[in-house]
Each structure stands twice: as C-alpha cells, then as structure tokens.
Design an enzyme around this catalytic site. Structure first.
Site, PDB file in Angstrom:
ATOM      1  N   TYR A  20      -6.514  -9.344  11.166  1.00  0.00           N
ATOM      2  CA  TYR A  20      -5.262  -9.050  11.860  1.00  0.00           C
ATOM      3  C   TYR A  20      -5.397  -9.517  13.299  1.00  0.00           C
ATOM      4  O   TYR A  20      -6.403  -9.222  13.952  1.00  0.00           O
ATOM      5  CB  TYR A  20      -4.994  -7.541  11.884  1.00  0.00           C
ATOM      6  CG  TYR A  20      -4.687  -6.934  10.531  1.00  0.00           C
ATOM      7  CD1 TYR A  20      -3.407  -7.006   9.998  1.00  0.00           C
ATOM      8  CD2 TYR A  20      -5.674  -6.284   9.797  1.00  0.00           C
ATOM      9  CE1 TYR A  20      -3.114  -6.433   8.762  1.00  0.00           C
ATOM     10  CE2 TYR A  20      -5.388  -5.713   8.562  1.00  0.00           C
ATOM     11  CZ  TYR A  20      -4.106  -5.789   8.050  1.00  0.00           C
ATOM     12  OH  TYR A  20      -3.820  -5.232   6.838  1.00  0.00           O
ATOM     13  N   GLU A  74      -5.889  -9.362   3.220  1.00  0.00           N
ATOM     14  CA  GLU A  74      -5.041  -8.720   4.241  1.00  0.00           C
ATOM     15  C   GLU A  74      -5.030  -9.630   5.455  1.00  0.00           C
ATOM     16  O   GLU A  74      -6.098  -9.993   5.964  1.00  0.00           O
ATOM     17  CB  GLU A  74      -5.577  -7.338   4.646  1.00  0.00           C
ATOM     18  CG  GLU A  74      -5.378  -6.278   3.587  1.00  0.00           C
ATOM     19  CD  GLU A  74      -5.813  -4.883   4.038  1.00  0.00           C
ATOM     20  OE1 GLU A  74      -5.712  -4.557   5.249  1.00  0.00           O
ATOM     21  OE2 GLU A  74      -6.266  -4.122   3.163  1.00  0.00           O
ATOM     22  N   ASN A 119     -12.166  -1.413  -1.023  1.00  0.00           N
ATOM     23  CA  ASN A 119     -11.452  -2.013   0.098  1.00  0.00           C
ATOM     24  C   ASN A 119     -12.172  -1.637   1.384  1.00  0.00           C
ATOM     25  O   ASN A 119     -12.496  -0.459   1.589  1.00  0.00           O
ATOM     26  CB  ASN A 119     -10.010  -1.485   0.158  1.00  0.00           C
ATOM     27  CG  ASN A 119      -9.304  -1.858   1.445  1.00  0.00           C
ATOM     28  OD1 ASN A 119      -8.873  -2.996   1.614  1.00  0.00           O
ATOM     29  ND2 ASN A 119      -9.196  -0.916   2.391  1.00  0.00           N
ATOM     30  N   GLU A 120     -12.425  -2.611   2.226  1.00  0.00           N
ATOM     31  CA  GLU A 120     -13.104  -2.347   3.505  1.00  0.00           C
ATOM     32  C   GLU A 120     -14.235  -1.338   3.287  1.00  0.00           C
ATOM     33  O   GLU A 120     -14.268  -0.261   3.899  1.00  0.00           O
ATOM     34  CB  GLU A 120     -12.099  -1.895   4.575  1.00  0.00           C
ATOM     35  CG  GLU A 120     -11.044  -2.974   4.810  1.00  0.00           C
ATOM     36  CD  GLU A 120     -10.206  -2.811   6.071  1.00  0.00           C
ATOM     37  OE1 GLU A 120     -10.244  -1.742   6.698  1.00  0.00           O
ATOM     38  OE2 GLU A 120      -9.512  -3.790   6.424  1.00  0.00           O
ATOM     39  N   GLU A 123       0.853  -1.199   0.000  1.00  0.00           N
ATOM     40  CA  GLU A 123       0.000   0.000   0.000  1.00  0.00           C
ATOM     41  C   GLU A 123       0.885   1.244   0.000  1.00  0.00           C
ATOM     42  O   GLU A 123       2.028   1.211   0.471  1.00  0.00           O
ATOM     43  CB  GLU A 123      -0.876  -0.027   1.269  1.00  0.00           C
ATOM     44  CG  GLU A 123      -1.752   1.198   1.440  1.00  0.00           C
ATOM     45  CD  GLU A 123      -2.839   1.024   2.506  1.00  0.00           C
ATOM     46  OE1 GLU A 123      -2.826  -0.015   3.204  1.00  0.00           O
ATOM     47  OE2 GLU A 123      -3.682   1.911   2.627  1.00  0.00           O
ATOM     48  N   GLN A 138       2.056  -6.204   5.570  1.00  0.00           N
ATOM     49  CA  GLN A 138       2.342  -5.813   4.217  1.00  0.00           C
ATOM     50  C   GLN A 138       3.801  -6.141   3.927  1.00  0.00           C
ATOM     51  O   GLN A 138       4.586  -6.293   4.865  1.00  0.00           O
ATOM     52  CB  GLN A 138       2.092  -4.329   4.022  1.00  0.00           C
ATOM     53  CG  GLN A 138       0.651  -3.906   4.305  1.00  0.00           C
ATOM     54  CD  GLN A 138       0.347  -2.496   3.779  1.00  0.00           C
ATOM     55  OE1 GLN A 138       1.059  -1.928   2.975  1.00  0.00           O
ATOM     56  NE2 GLN A 138      -0.762  -1.918   4.273  1.00  0.00           N
TER      57      GLN A 138
HETATM   58  O1  AHR Z   1      -2.853  -2.646   6.318  1.00  0.00           O
HETATM   59  C1  AHR Z   1      -3.200  -1.424   6.904  1.00  0.00           C
HETATM   60  C2  AHR Z   1      -4.668  -1.106   6.752  1.00  0.00           C
HETATM   61  O2  AHR Z   1      -5.423  -2.054   7.424  1.00  0.00           O
HETATM   62  C3  AHR Z   1      -5.225  -1.142   5.358  1.00  0.00           C
HETATM   63  O3  AHR Z   1      -5.025   0.044   4.674  1.00  0.00           O
HETATM   64  C4  AHR Z   1      -6.680  -1.363   5.587  1.00  0.00           C
HETATM   65  O4  AHR Z   1      -7.314  -2.031   4.531  1.00  0.00           O
HETATM   66  C5  AHR Z   1      -6.720  -2.123   6.883  1.00  0.00           C
HETATM   67  O5  AHR Z   1      -7.604  -1.556   7.749  1.00  0.00           O
END
Ligand code: AHR
Length: 556
Positions: free
Chosen positions: A302, A355, A229-230, A70, A405
C-alpha cells in the site's frame, strides 16, 4: 498494517532519463522548466513511446485484474450484500448495480474473506440456513474508528454472506473465487474440510451433501486457496520458519476432488527480503519438490499518505509524492523475484500481489462505520493505472493481483450506501485496462522529460510518461500515464516491427487532480474518446495532463 502505511524507498530500475541526458538524446528540443509551468500547457513532440512488437515478456494473466473483498467496514454488508428482502435491487441478495458494473471490467478473480479477518474466520459459521447462522465478533471490532459506532455487522458479523453467497457473487460477475484460509485459528483438518465442502463431487461426502442442501449441488470448483494472510502479523505473528512449517502442513496431501488447487503463501511485510529468503529455505529444507506446490507468493503493498493530507484534500507535492510511492511496486516485484530465485532458480513460484492500493487518512468515508472507506480521486486512478502497467510489464512474474478493496474501502472501484451507488475513477481505469487481459506483454521504451524537482527537497525525479503494451493477434493495446498535473505530452508512437492501419484512443482525464465521483455527481470523472490516427510505423498521440490513456491499434 502500519508497515504498509510507510513505503519502502524506491530503487526503481525503470529507465528514467535525467534532464541533461534526455536533451542529449535529441528526442526533443529545449524543455524549459519541467513542472508547474502555471496554466496547463502542451509540449510539442516532446516524448516517444517505442513499442518493440517482437519482444515479448509473457502472457498477461487475467488474474492480474483481480479484486479483494474482506469482512470489514462497508465492503460486504451494504457494499456487496444487501439481502434478498432488500428494496435495493439485488440478485439473490447481491447488489445488482455492483454486479452490472463488475461485468464491464471482466474481473478475473476475487479474494475473500480477508485480509486480517480471514485468520479469525470459521467457514462453518457462514453456511446453512441464514436465519440460524451465528453472529461473531468481527476481527476489526476494536478499531479506533468504530468505537463510537453503533453495533452492527461492522462489529458483529451476522454471517449472512458466506461461502455459497461469495461463490454466487463470483459466478454472477464472471470471476474465479480465491479463498484465504484461517491458519492462526483453525487446523489443517478444517482446511481440508473447507476444500471438501467446496469441491467434492455431488453425493460423495457428507460435506458435499451439506453444500447441496445449501443450494449448490454441483461442486463450487474453488481453485485458489490462500494459506493465511500477513502471517508475520495479524495472521499469527509467526516467524518465517514457523509459518513455512504451518504452510507445509496445510498443503500436504489435501484431496483435490479433481480440481487443480493453487496455493498462495503469505509473503513479507513490505519488502522484507529476509521473510522471503527464510520462508523459501524452510519450505524446501526436506524436499525442493514442494516449490511445485506453491502457485503464488503473496505480496502486499500500500502506498500511503501517512499524515500528508487525506484522500481528497492534498497538495501538488502530495500528488507527485504519492505517485512516486506507488511506483515502488516496480522495484518491490524485482527485488522479491531476485530473492525467490536464490532458492527457486527456475521460478516455479510466481508472484500474487493479493493486496495493493493507496491508503489515505480517514475522514472521507461515505459512512463513518465503513472502516478504511475513502474517496478515490484522479490521483488514485493514476496510481491504479501505473500499478497495472507495472504488472503488465512484469507479466513473466506476476500471475495474480487483487486491488484492495472492491467497494467502500481503500482504493475502491465503487461506493455504496443504502440505495446510493457510484463508480470511482479507479473503475474507469480497470474498464480501460481490461483490454490487456490475456495479451502478450511486449517491451516498450517510454522516453519523456521527467517531472523535475517538484519540491525543493526532492532529489529523484518521477518519470514523465510510463505505460505498457500488449499484443492480441492483430491488435496492439498500449496504455499510458501522464503524471504531470499541468502539461500535456505530445508523443510520437514508434512501432518497432509492425505498422498500423488504424487506431482509437480513450482517455481518463479531468479538470482538476482532486476530481472524484460522488453519489450526487457520479459522472464527474469518466472516460472519453480522443482524437487519434494510427497509420504506418510512426504516428502522434497527445496525452492530457494528469491522465490515463488507452490506445487500441489495428496492425497491418
Ligand atoms: O486491506 C486492509 C488490511 O490491510 C487487510 O485486512 C490486511 O491484510 C492488510 O493489513
């Protein structure tokens, strides 16, 4: 983002034997205390890895071994892109050391330009002569962490790295590009035009001519397109119904210019099943056939330290805690898959976990401007390994995954600052696990004493050994994670339906669970060959404490 810092409760369906049940199976003798026995010790023949060679799950899509880049912090500028005139060795502006390391892990696909950034990005800003490209305010400019930072690419994107540069990067490392399109700020017509710019045949349209003038006469043949995205958050604050409507508009009759287009829809926040149910219901309200147009349902997960220590400074409890949170991926996949089946019973749509990774508190970044930059230790390596094993075991469901990332960010494989560069322990996991790509995932049964009540308040145990296996003709690849910080596990490998002729083993382990690589000590953590002999239908393997292992077994 905050949703992902919290993890959803684990309801993992994976079979974890309770201690009593484990003893009852007779697989091992008395176990004694299961965790924290003090010094690192080994338990004799206390576990079994049964590989059901004839029971296939599905082909392991190489796309599972994908990455995410990103325009944030130090990912693009200084991470990937150093510029053609830089004294840092580069290939057309792209950091050479990164390219060389990437080739070793066989990256199948790389996602770009975000993340949240994607829904603020106009692809037109990133094409044409670099000297005349506009500078734009970066989506992340208002981040608390950047307030004190001087102006720079982290705050104001210079657009030196755009569509052509990104695709060149992908080609250099052997990956397919995966673009995330702006749904919050641009239109379906802009989306069509981006596809046209990338994929239309030489000389066919003005955009094809523009691409040629920018150095790429041949079509870029971009197949993977994320639509937003999201979209429940930074991607537009949509309701699932609103987003489904936008999604339908964006993918309706996009000219494909002879390139089969694979669209990825923006999935839920965390494990939100309502987002999934309502999106699928709205998507198909007029035409169920639209299911055939969705290649992937995007999941983001995450596991976070959420106030419990940071990337490098953590306790033993934090170690087990985070491994257990990472393991939630397993139940997340199963629950989303089940919700999708309520409308898509034939499972035309697969999962794209675009992600994933561990998200720690700030403070260990190699440069304060590198937003979300964090060190990765052995803990992150084990998280990478157990997550990739999870994807392998769900090879029938997951077609793509992108660790977040690639460089100088969350759960990164690489760190770079100026002319300094190093690979993190995560890189070594990806290098080992590349052996699974394209294989037939086969069922396994890992039986091992669970990690018991490692903290008084914990009720559920963490499994004692887990992994995955894949078949590649006459080669069987098995990977395994031993989460015990203190004890090695001696396991019997049992091949059900095959016999071994030969084998080799490679292990990632280190003296301390906090170990990590730095610019000054880039090889503090790396893989090593281990003693291992595979012959017949049963043979032993020893898994060191806090380790990730790769067994490559040649079958008769
Ligand atoms: O990876 C960081 C951020 O986490 C990304 O931009 C977003 O899609 C997610 O919330």
């Amino acid at each position: 983002m905050s949703d992902k810092m919290r993890s959803t409760p684990s309801t993992s369906r994976r079979r974890i034997l309770g201690r009593r049940e484990f003893v009852k199976t007779g697989t091992i003798g008395a176990l004694g205390s299961l965790a924290f026995l003090g010094a690192r010790t080994a338990r004799a023949a206390d576990a079994q890895v049964e590989v059901l060679v004839g029971e296939t799950i599905g082909t392991i899509s190489p796309g599972i071994y994908g990455h995410f880049t990103e325009h944030i912090g130090g990912v693009v500028y200084d991470g990937i892109w150093v510029g053609e005139d830089s004294s840092i060795p580069n290939v057309g502006g792209i950091r050479r050391e990164l390219v060389e390391h990437m080739k070793r892990i066989k990256p199948a696909v790389v996602r770009w330009p975000g993340g949240c950034f994607a829904d603020s990005y106009d692809w037109r800003d990133g094409i044409g002569p670099r000297a005349s490209r506009p500078r734009r305010t970066n989506f992340w400019v208002n981040s608390r962490e950047l307030r004190a930072a001087p102006d720079g690419p982290q705050k104001y994107d210079p657009n030196q790295f755009g569509t052509n540069e990104f695709v060149r990067f992908c080609r250099l490392v052997g990956a397919e590009p995966y673009f995330a399109a702006n749904v919050r700020g641009l239109t379906a017509a802009d989306f069509d035009a981006w596809v046209d710019y990338c994929n239309s045949p030489k000389g066919s349209t003005s955009l094809a001519d523009e691409r040629a003038a920018n150095g790429d006469p041949d079509p870029l043949r971009v197949r993977y397109w994320g639509v937003g995205n999201e979209s429940w958050g930074c991607g537009g604050n949509f309701t699932p119904e609103e987003y489904a409507t936008e999604f339908r508009r964006f993918i309706a009759w996009v000219p494909d210019h002879g390139v089969p287009l694979s669209f990825i829809a923006s999935g839920p926040s965390g494990g939100d099943l309502e987002w999934t149910r309502r999106f699928f219901a709205k998507l198909t309200e007029r035409d169920r056939g639209l299911l055939r147009s969705v290649f992937g349902w995007g999941l983001h997960y995450y596991c976070g330290t959420s106030g419990k220590g940071q990337a490098v400074d953590f306790t033993l409890d934090d170690w087990y805690d985070l491994l257990q949170k990472a393991d939630v991926m397993d139940s997340l996949i199963s629950s989303q898959w089940a919700a999708m089946a309520e409308i898509d019973a034939e499972h035309k749509v697969k999962l794209a976990v675009d992600e994933w990774g561990a998200w720690h508190e700030a403070g260990t970044e190699v440069d304060p401007r590198y937003l979300f930059g964090q060190m990765s230790t052995m803990r992150d390596a084990l998280i990478a390994a157990l997550t990739l094993d999870t994807f392998n075991r769900h090879a029938d469901k997951v077609v793509m995954a992108n660790v977040a990332q690639l460089i100088n960010n969350l759960h990164s494989l690489f760190l770079a600052r100026g002319d300094r560069f190093c690979a993190t322990p995560n890189f070594h996991v990806f290098e080992m696990y590349a052996a699974h790509q394209g294989g037939e995932s086969v069922r396994t049964r890992f039986t091992a004493p669970p990690i018991g009540a490692y903290a008084a308040e914990k009720s559920s145990p963490l499994w004692g050994l887990a992994g995955s296996a894949s078949l590649h003709g006459k080669e069987l690849v098995v990977t395994a994670v031993n989460p015990s910080a203190k004890e090695a596990i001696e396991a019997e490998i049992v091949l059900n339906g095959a016999t071994a002729r030969d084998g080799r083993m490679r292990v990632l382990a280190s003296g301390d669970i906090h170990d990590h690589n730095t610019f000054d000590d880039p090889r503090a953590v790396e893989t090593k060959d281990a003693k291992f002999r595979a012959q017949g239908g049963r043979f032993p393997a020893k898994f060191p404490p806090a380790s990730v292992s790769l067994l490559r077994v040649t079958l008769d």
